[in-house]
Design an enzyme around this catalytic site. Structure first.
Site, short mmCIF file in Angstrom:
data_model
loop_
_atom_site.label_atom_id
_atom_site.label_comp_id
_atom_site.label_asym_id
_atom_site.label_seq_id
_atom_site.Cartn_x
_atom_site.Cartn_y
_atom_site.Cartn_z
N GLY A 84 0.79 -1.21 0.00
CA GLY A 84 0.00 0.00 0.00
C GLY A 84 0.83 1.27 0.00
O GLY A 84 0.38 2.31 -0.45
N ASP B 292 5.20 -0.34 16.13
CA ASP B 292 4.88 -1.20 14.99
C ASP B 292 5.78 -2.42 14.94
O ASP B 292 6.26 -2.81 13.87
CB ASP B 292 5.00 -0.40 13.69
CG ASP B 292 4.14 -0.98 12.56
OD1 ASP B 292 3.23 -1.79 12.86
OD2 ASP B 292 4.36 -0.63 11.39
#
Length: 442
Positions: free
Chosen positions: A100, A220
């Site tokens: 993405g 993350d």
């Protein structure tokens, strides 16, 4: 061919990046990126650059600043034309992965790119202007990695922000991501010892971030963001979601919920309250994945096993039950005491109560105790296998093998799920702010 970055998961919200001050250790020499295999006695530092000496923290740069001057030591500005040369005009066969955010290419920075450059393999991430990563995440990577240097953080070599182009140039990590190795269906080469080394390296990277003068929360941590070099030394990558930790008497940072579903700490998902112990929870998920060889979230598994933590955490403190669910590809490579120590550490990291989780410095200490034993054990195993012998270094109860089906194949007995003493936490209704794991991985 190894890769530096894998196709990234989608992130639906962006948090405002603020100041990025980091800590340097006076009186110690900084040995940056000249890493020993065991990562010992190697000091991370803040890159000093025009900050009045002493490597003082710098204010974050904006796009306009970065277009005119890199502002950070050892970080170069590249033109878009130089990026085209480095990737042979962005040749399709140079693509390492895409997602993405855009596309990652392998490349070479040498004399043909710019006079004076020694030939160096790199990974070049080009952001899609209409993709899921925007200028804020791109800036976060430059501002954090531009100032931070540590053996267990991926090195940012340079960037390009010419016109609307946004590219990042990283050191090339020959073995690619931990995700690629851990979840491959056949030919997994990650032994127990390698997994524990990777876990230790990742823990050291997180401990460094949390130990900065003003702590940094990574936010993350996942197998896709842990990269391996040719020696299986692990480094944290992708700092687009990193965030400054609480300051002064603050107990937490309030921010939009971002990350990857299955890794995010439950209190962060439900309240938006972020602390360094939110990262500790993510590390617990990582340990669990390495112990079991299973993804944190997988809807192809049985319904009660979709969420690995909810299913497996109650079993971590039970020797016999744990032995039934441990990754069978590590058969005979670990001792029971070592296994239970790591499982117990994962159990603590995954505590529903943030205060019940250890600090990353403690996690490093625990994993360090396994290292010497692991090195000696792997040498023994290598010698035994070279002589055609096999050995199992743990004891399993007779019922741990399960039963056999009509074809004589072993099948494991079903386990109970969540411990009755633990209340279930309904996180499904909060999933809209987290990214689903990308099904297209490199």
């Amino acid at each position: 061919m190894g890769i530096c970055f894998s196709a990234e998961d989608q992130h639906y919200q962006f948090s405002q990046q603020q100041n990025y001050p980091k800590k340097t250790t006076p009186g110690k020499k900084a040995a940056v990126y000249l890493m020993k295999s065991d990562c010992e006695d190697v000091v991370g530092k803040v890159s000093g650059s025009g900050s009045g000496g002493g490597g003082l923290p710098l204010a974050p740069k904006n796009i306009k600043d970065l277009q005119s001057n890199p502002g950070y030591e050892n970080v170069d500005i590249f033109t878009y034309e130089e990026m085209k040369i480095a990737t042979k005009q962005f040749r399709p066969d140079y693509i390492l992965g895409e997602g993405g955010f855009g596309v990652v290419y392998k490349g070479v920075i040498d004399e043909s790119v710019r006079v004076g450059f020694k030939s160096t393999k790199v990974a070049i991430k080009e952001l899609n202007p209409e993709g899921f990563q925007g200028d804020r995440e791109w800036l976060a990577e430059v501002n954090y990695l531009g100032q931070l240097s540590h053996p267990n953080l991926v090195k940012l070599i340079g960037y390009c922000c010419e016109d609307d182009h946004r590219l990042l140039v990283y050191e090339y990590m020959a073995m690619g991501s931990l995700e690629k190795h851990l979840f491959r269906r056949v030919g997994c080469t990650l032994t127990w010892t390698k997994r524990m080394k990777i876990a230790l390296d990742a823990a050291k990277g997180l401990a460094f971030l949390h130990g900065a003068e003003r702590s940094i929360i990574y936010r993350d941590l996942k197998t896709a963001n842990i990269l391996l070099d040719e020696g299986y030394n692990a480094k944290l990558s992708d700092f687009g979601l990193a965030k400054d930790g609480p300051r002064g008497d603050q107990t937490h940072v309030s921010t939009r919920v971002m990350g990857t579903y299955g890794y995010a700490a439950p209190e962060y998902v439900m309240t938006g309250h972020l602390t360094s112990r939110s990262d500790v929870y993510g590390f617990g998920v990582l340990l669990l994945e390495m112990l079991l060889g299973k993804r944190a979230m997988d809807k192809s598994r049985a319904c009660r096993e979709h969420n690995l933590v909810e299913w497996a955490r109650p079993l971590l403190n039970h020797n016999k039950k744990l032995l039934r669910i441990i990754d069978p590809r590590m058969d005979g490579q670990y001792g029971t005491k070592a296994l239970m120590k790591v499982a117990g550490l994962a159990y603590q990291c995954l505590s529903q109560n943030p205060k019940g989780r250890p600090l990353m410095n403690h996690v490093v200490e625990v994993l360090e105790t396994l290292k010497d034993d692991g090195d000696a054990q792997e040498e023994v195993m290598t010698n035994l296998h070279s002589r055609g012998k096999s050995v199992t270094l743990y004891e399993a109860s007779s019922d741990s093998q399960g039963t056999r089906d009509g074809n004589g194949q072993r099948r494991r007995r079903p386990e109970s799920g969540r411990s009755k003493s633990e209340a279930a936490v309904d996180t499904e209704k909060y999933v809209s702010t987290l990214s689903e794991p990308d099904t297209t991985k490199i």
